[in-house]
Structure formats: structure tokens, C-alpha cells
Design a protein around this motif. Structure first.
Motif, PDB file in Angstrom:
ATOM      1  N   LYS A  20     -14.248  -0.244 -11.954  1.00  0.00           N
ATOM      2  CA  LYS A  20     -13.419  -0.952 -10.967  1.00  0.00           C
ATOM      3  C   LYS A  20     -11.996  -0.389 -10.962  1.00  0.00           C
ATOM      4  CE  LYS A  20     -15.743  -5.414 -11.210  1.00  0.00           C
ATOM      5  NZ  LYS A  20     -15.524  -6.838 -11.464  1.00  0.00           N
ATOM      6  N   LYS A  21     -11.396  -0.384  -9.781  1.00  0.00           N
ATOM      7  CA  LYS A  21     -10.082   0.258  -9.637  1.00  0.00           C
ATOM      8  C   LYS A  21      -8.956  -0.620 -10.186  1.00  0.00           C
ATOM      9  CE  LYS A  21      -7.434   2.422  -5.938  1.00  0.00           C
ATOM     10  NZ  LYS A  21      -7.601   3.308  -4.796  1.00  0.00           N
ATOM     11  N   ILE A  22      -8.090   0.025 -10.979  1.00  0.00           N
ATOM     12  CA  ILE A  22      -6.974  -0.713 -11.584  1.00  0.00           C
ATOM     13  C   ILE A  22      -5.626  -0.140 -11.146  1.00  0.00           C
ATOM     14  CG2 ILE A  22      -6.594   0.544 -13.778  1.00  0.00           C
ATOM     15  CD1 ILE A  22      -7.132  -2.405 -15.025  1.00  0.00           C
ATOM     16  N   CYS A  23      -5.668   1.089 -10.600  1.00  0.00           N
ATOM     17  CA  CYS A  23      -4.416   1.731 -10.158  1.00  0.00           C
ATOM     18  C   CYS A  23      -4.703   2.721  -9.044  1.00  0.00           C
ATOM     19  CB  CYS A  23      -3.776   2.450 -11.346  1.00  0.00           C
ATOM     20  SG  CYS A  23      -2.436   3.564 -10.906  1.00  0.00           S
ATOM     21  N   GLY A  24      -3.828   2.750  -8.048  1.00  0.00           N
ATOM     22  CA  GLY A  24      -3.944   3.720  -6.967  1.00  0.00           C
ATOM     23  C   GLY A  24      -2.626   4.472  -6.810  1.00  0.00           C
ATOM     24  N   ILE A  25      -2.712   5.698  -6.347  1.00  0.00           N
ATOM     25  CA  ILE A  25      -1.515   6.534  -6.216  1.00  0.00           C
ATOM     26  C   ILE A  25      -1.492   7.165  -4.819  1.00  0.00           C
ATOM     27  CG2 ILE A  25      -0.284   8.545  -7.163  1.00  0.00           C
ATOM     28  CD1 ILE A  25      -1.793   7.974  -9.823  1.00  0.00           C
ATOM     29  N   LEU A  26      -0.346   7.071  -4.173  1.00  0.00           N
ATOM     30  CA  LEU A  26      -0.200   7.672  -2.840  1.00  0.00           C
ATOM     31  C   LEU A  26       1.019   8.582  -2.841  1.00  0.00           C
ATOM     32  CD1 LEU A  26      -0.990   7.761   0.210  1.00  0.00           C
ATOM     33  CD2 LEU A  26       0.648   5.912   0.549  1.00  0.00           C
ATOM     34  N   THR A  27       0.772   9.884  -2.673  1.00  0.00           N
ATOM     35  CA  THR A  27       1.879  10.843  -2.648  1.00  0.00           C
ATOM     36  C   THR A  27       2.178  11.230  -1.202  1.00  0.00           C
ATOM     37  OG1 THR A  27       1.279  11.710  -4.793  1.00  0.00           O
ATOM     38  CG2 THR A  27       2.606  13.140  -3.437  1.00  0.00           C
TER      39      THR A  27
ATOM     40  N   ILE B  29       6.119   9.748  -4.888  1.00  0.00           N
ATOM     41  CA  ILE B  29       4.851   9.348  -5.503  1.00  0.00           C
ATOM     42  C   ILE B  29       4.856   7.840  -5.661  1.00  0.00           C
ATOM     43  CG2 ILE B  29       3.335   9.596  -7.511  1.00  0.00           C
ATOM     44  CD1 ILE B  29       4.503  12.324  -7.971  1.00  0.00           C
ATOM     45  N   GLY B  30       3.952   7.176  -4.948  1.00  0.00           N
ATOM     46  CA  GLY B  30       3.868   5.716  -4.982  1.00  0.00           C
ATOM     47  C   GLY B  30       2.710   5.288  -5.861  1.00  0.00           C
ATOM     48  N   ILE B  31       3.003   4.393  -6.780  1.00  0.00           N
ATOM     49  CA  ILE B  31       1.986   3.967  -7.744  1.00  0.00           C
ATOM     50  C   ILE B  31       1.844   2.450  -7.685  1.00  0.00           C
ATOM     51  CG2 ILE B  31       1.401   3.879 -10.224  1.00  0.00           C
ATOM     52  CD1 ILE B  31       2.961   6.486 -10.543  1.00  0.00           C
TER      53      ILE B  31
ATOM     54  N   GLU C 285       6.853  -7.365  -4.160  1.00  0.00           N
ATOM     55  CA  GLU C 285       5.831  -7.639  -3.151  1.00  0.00           C
ATOM     56  C   GLU C 285       6.052  -6.677  -1.989  1.00  0.00           C
ATOM     57  OE1 GLU C 285       4.828 -11.731  -0.914  1.00  0.00           O
ATOM     58  OE2 GLU C 285       6.850 -10.988  -0.544  1.00  0.00           O
ATOM     59  N   GLN C 286       4.958  -6.221  -1.377  1.00  0.00           N
ATOM     60  CA  GLN C 286       5.089  -5.372  -0.179  1.00  0.00           C
ATOM     61  C   GLN C 286       4.393  -6.069   0.988  1.00  0.00           C
ATOM     62  OE1 GLN C 286       5.036  -0.819  -1.592  1.00  0.00           O
ATOM     63  NE2 GLN C 286       3.101  -1.815  -1.927  1.00  0.00           N
ATOM     64  N   THR C 287       5.039  -6.017   2.151  1.00  0.00           N
ATOM     65  CA  THR C 287       4.400  -6.646   3.311  1.00  0.00           C
ATOM     66  C   THR C 287       3.571  -5.621   4.094  1.00  0.00           C
ATOM     67  OG1 THR C 287       6.448  -6.250   4.498  1.00  0.00           O
ATOM     68  CG2 THR C 287       6.133  -8.471   3.607  1.00  0.00           C
TER      69      THR C 287
ATOM     70  N   ILE D 231       2.588  -3.845 -10.422  1.00  0.00           N
ATOM     71  CA  ILE D 231       3.684  -2.889 -10.501  1.00  0.00           C
ATOM     72  C   ILE D 231       3.572  -2.043  -9.241  1.00  0.00           C
ATOM     73  CG2 ILE D 231       4.605  -0.881 -11.729  1.00  0.00           C
ATOM     74  CD1 ILE D 231       3.627  -2.145 -14.337  1.00  0.00           C
ATOM     75  N   LEU D 232       4.621  -2.084  -8.431  1.00  0.00           N
ATOM     76  CA  LEU D 232       4.666  -1.324  -7.182  1.00  0.00           C
ATOM     77  C   LEU D 232       5.906  -0.453  -7.255  1.00  0.00           C
ATOM     78  CD1 LEU D 232       4.103  -4.473  -4.922  1.00  0.00           C
ATOM     79  CD2 LEU D 232       2.365  -2.814  -5.583  1.00  0.00           C
ATOM     80  N   VAL D 233       5.723   0.821  -7.424  1.00  0.00           N
ATOM     81  CA  VAL D 233       6.876   1.689  -7.656  1.00  0.00           C
ATOM     82  C   VAL D 233       6.689   3.020  -6.937  1.00  0.00           C
ATOM     83  CG1 VAL D 233       5.898   2.571  -9.835  1.00  0.00           C
ATOM     84  CG2 VAL D 233       8.333   2.732  -9.463  1.00  0.00           C
ATOM     85  N   SER D 234       7.788   3.553  -6.417  1.00  0.00           N
ATOM     86  CA  SER D 234       7.766   4.898  -5.834  1.00  0.00           C
ATOM     87  C   SER D 234       8.857   5.725  -6.483  1.00  0.00           C
ATOM     88  CB  SER D 234       8.000   4.843  -4.326  1.00  0.00           C
ATOM     89  OG  SER D 234       6.959   4.123  -3.708  1.00  0.00           O
ATOM     90  N   MET D 235       8.525   6.977  -6.793  1.00  0.00           N
ATOM     91  CA  MET D 235       9.476   7.860  -7.479  1.00  0.00           C
ATOM     92  C   MET D 235       9.854   9.011  -6.546  1.00  0.00           C
ATOM     93  SD  MET D 235       7.442   8.161 -11.111  1.00  0.00           S
ATOM     94  CE  MET D 235       5.962   8.928 -10.491  1.00  0.00           C
TER      95      MET D 235
ATOM     96  N   GLY E 145       2.191  -2.579   2.346  1.00  0.00           N
ATOM     97  CA  GLY E 145       1.832  -1.597   1.302  1.00  0.00           C
ATOM     98  C   GLY E 145       0.762  -0.637   1.810  1.00  0.00           C
ATOM     99  N   LYS E 146       0.971   0.654   1.537  1.00  0.00           N
ATOM    100  CA  LYS E 146       0.057   1.679   2.073  1.00  0.00           C
ATOM    101  C   LYS E 146      -0.844   2.229   0.975  1.00  0.00           C
ATOM    102  CE  LYS E 146       3.498   4.266   3.584  1.00  0.00           C
ATOM    103  NZ  LYS E 146       4.190   5.377   4.256  1.00  0.00           N
ATOM    104  N   GLY E 147      -2.108   2.418   1.323  1.00  0.00           N
ATOM    105  CA  GLY E 147      -3.037   3.066   0.421  1.00  0.00           C
ATOM    106  C   GLY E 147      -3.428   4.418   0.977  1.00  0.00           C
ATOM    107  N   ARG E 148      -4.264   5.139   0.270  1.00  0.00           N
ATOM    108  CA  ARG E 148      -4.741   6.437   0.749  1.00  0.00           C
ATOM    109  C   ARG E 148      -5.646   6.240   1.955  1.00  0.00           C
ATOM    110  NH1 ARG E 148      -8.361   8.638  -2.640  1.00  0.00           N
ATOM    111  NH2 ARG E 148      -8.365  10.613  -1.550  1.00  0.00           N
TER     112      ARG E 148
END
Ligand code: BTN
Length: 325
Positions: A184-191, A205-207, A113-115, A133-137, A117-120
Motif C-alpha cells: 500500500k502506498k505511503i508516500c508519493g513524489i511529484l517533480t 520536488i514535491g513529497i 493542508e492543500q486544497t 507531510i506536504l513539502v516541496s523543495m 494537491g497534485k499527484g502524478r
């Protein structure tokens, strides 16, 4: 020790492993083993204990625990170092901190969980606990800052292929890197990157993959534009297996990128795109342009044919798919 017991149980599952065998392997007392079994149970592992037979692992919890992700992970470097959080403000910021400290390439940060969480484009990314799934590489690719965008497009390809491989569901990429199902959106990515003029110091890279949310888990205003894998497939998806598949796909395509450049990635990206050769609207905070999404250039910029015939190169913005007039 707890991790080793878990590994022994996992290797033997669904058979039983005797307490004596565990004691011998670890050189500890039966009481110590029992205590660790209790701790594992508290973490959600279901372990049956039977007199004379020993212990058997009967179910694993629906959690993105490092021990779960590492069990059977086929990657060489990606996800080999995992930072796991039940709650975190944002995995991207934690990954940036670690990158700054020089964490090994391929380190991932995972949160249930993110309190914050950032989007583009300054948006928020909210996911109910244990459902996404909240992951950053963390990566250190030897490329120029202006090539960072290529890694984001690579991520979209990797996630799309992993989702298809694990669930059979086909997703489409909307420029630059949203994954859609049925529009409809199912996944977002923030680099995000740390860089100097001519050199990337690190790339994070945050997915975020909408995995097991039900419709009611999305805020009312998003229900028309967002969906989850569970919503589409009418069944829950194993988040650990999907994350492992995504890491494997990413690592494979990352290697291709470093060895052969962006062309093979871009070709795959175009195959998966649902926002090319169609009318689109590009919106930025202060403006918008309607036109025909004609192509994506070698750096990943969208080439928009404006009604007057001019070809406009778009490097950032939000694409809305328009119905032909
Ligand atoms: C978008 O706006 O489409 C990008 C969303 C990215 C969300 C992910 S979730 C994991 C990582 N941590 C964040 O705070 N954001 C990204």
C-alpha cells in the motif's frame, strides 16, 4: 522577538527561565514578554508560568512551524528558508513561483493542508489537515533536463531511509518513486521542472507522506491501496522529526549525486526496490503492457521484458505488481 523567546524557552526546557533573564536578553519590558508568551500559547505552545520561577516550555504543538523544523535541523542548505502555510492550493506551485523569483537553493514550502494537491499523471493528492507531510523543495542542480528523473529517484531513497531511521519501518520503492508498505502506498513524489533544451532552470520536488491518517481519513476507494505510518506502526509519528530526517537524508544524497553521479543513488534505489525482478503491468492512459521488470537503466527508465522476448524501455507510466501466473 517571539522566535527568540521561544529559543530561550526551548534551550532551558524543562527548567524555568525567569522573566527577568528574558527581559535582560532582549532588552524589553516584562509586559512585552507576557504578550509574546500569550501569542505563543495561542499558536499551541504550552508554557507554564510560575511566580518567582518564570516560564517553562512544557509542550510544543503538532505543527510544521518553521521554528520547529529549524530547531535541531542538521542540514547546511536544505530547509534553511521555509515558507509555511496553514492552507495552500499546492506547495509545488508556490515553490515554482519562488524558484522563478530566484529563491535560494534548498528553500522549502510546507503546508498543513492543500486544497488542490497534485499527484502524478494528473491525479489529486488529498490529505486531511495536520495529518500528513506536504513539502516541496526548490533545487537548481547543474544537470540536463533528462536527468531530472534521477533527482526524483534520489528523493524516494531519502524518504525511505528517513522513515526507517525515525520509525524503524521498512518501505519499498515501486518504480519510479512510490513508497509502499505491505503493497500500500505511503508516500508519493511529484517533480516539476523549469527548463530549457540543455539546462534545468529549477527543479521542484514535491513529497507527500501519509503520516498520521487513520483508515477513515482515506476515501473508501483508496483504503485498499493507501496506508499511513500511524496505521502501520499503531502510534502517532512526530511529523517535524520525520521531516527533519528526510531533509538531512536528501541533502546527503544530493551531495553524493552532484559529486559522484547517479550510480550510487541507483544502487541504493535498487536495494530498496520492490518492483524489480518480478512480473508487472505498466499502464499509461491509453495502453498497458505485461512483462517482467528486468532492470532500471542508468537514466532510471524501467526495462520491461515482454513475453515475446523484446526488452521495452519505459520512461513513464504506472506499475502494478502482478502475481506470478
Ligand atoms: C503521486 O501521485 O504519487 C505524487 C504525489 C505528490 C504529492 C505531493 S504533496 C506535496 C506536493 N504538492 C503537491 O501538490 N503535490 C506534491
Amino acid at each position: 522577538m517571539k522566535e527568540t523567546i521561544l529559543r530561550l524557552l526551548r534551550e532551558r526546557s524543562p527548567e524555568f527561565i525567569s522573566g527577568e533573564e528574558i527581559c535582560k536578553s532582549l532588552n524589553v519590558t516584562r509586559t512585552a514578554i507576557w504578550k509574546h508568551i500569550q501569542t505563543l500559547r495561542e499558536s499551541g505552545y504550552e508554557i507554564e508560568a510560575r511566580p518567582r520561577a518564570g516560564y517553562s516550555l512544557t509542550a510544543v504543538p503538532d505543527r510544521l512551524y518553521p521554528s520547529e523544523i529549524l530547531a535541531g535541523l542538521p542540514t547546511r542548505f536544505l530547509g534553511r528558508e521555509i515558507y509555511y502555510f496553514d492552507t495552500l492550493s499546492t506547495t509545488n506551485d508556490k515553490a515554482k513561483e519562488l524558484a522563478y523569483l530566484g529563491t535560494p537553493e534548498g528553500t522549502i514550502v510546507v503546508a498543513e493542508e492543500q486544497t488542490g494537491g497534485k499527484g502524478r499523471l494528473g491525479r489529486h493528492w488529498c490529505t486531511p489537515k495536520y495529518k500528513g507531510i506536504l513539502v516541496s523543495m526548490v533545487l537548481y542542480p547543474p544537470v540536463l533536463p533528462l536527468e531530472a528523473n534521477q533527482a526524483t529517484m534520489l528523493s524516494a531513497v531519502a524518504v525511505a531511509l528517513a522513515i526507517e531511521r525515525k520509525t524503524g519501518l521498512k518501505t519499498g520503492i515501486k518504480w519510479p518513486n512510490d513508497l509502499l508498505v505491505g503493497g500500500k502506498k505511503i508516500c508519493g513524489i511529484l517533480t516539476e521542472l523549469g527548463a530549457e533544451m540543455v539546462k534545468i532552470n529549477y527543479l521542484v520536488i514535491g513529497i507527500g507522506i501519509n503520516t498520521n491518517q487513520d483508515t477513515i481519513d482515506f476515501p473508501v476507494e483508496l483504503r485498499g491501496v493507501a496506508t499511513s505510518l500511524k496505521n502501520e506502526l499503531k502510534r502517532k509519528v512526530n511529523r517535524v522529526r520525520l521531516l527533519q530526517a528526510m531533509l538531512a537524508e536528501f541533502e546527503r544524497w544530493y551531495q553524493v549525486w552532484l559529486e559522484q553521479g547517479f550510480a550510487p543513488i541507483l544502487a541504493r534505489w535498487k536495494d530498496l526496490s520492490v518492483s524489480l525482478n518480478c512480473p508487472v503491468r505498466i499502464s499509461t492512459p491509453n495502453d498497458h503492457w505485461d512483462g517482467w521488470a528486468e532492470d532500471v537503466d542508468k537514466d532510471g527508465a524501467l526495462l520491461l521484458r515482454l513475453p515475446g522476448g523484446v526488452l521495452k524501455k519505459v520512461v513513464s507510466g504506472e506499475v502494478s505488481l502482478r502475481l506470478p501466473e
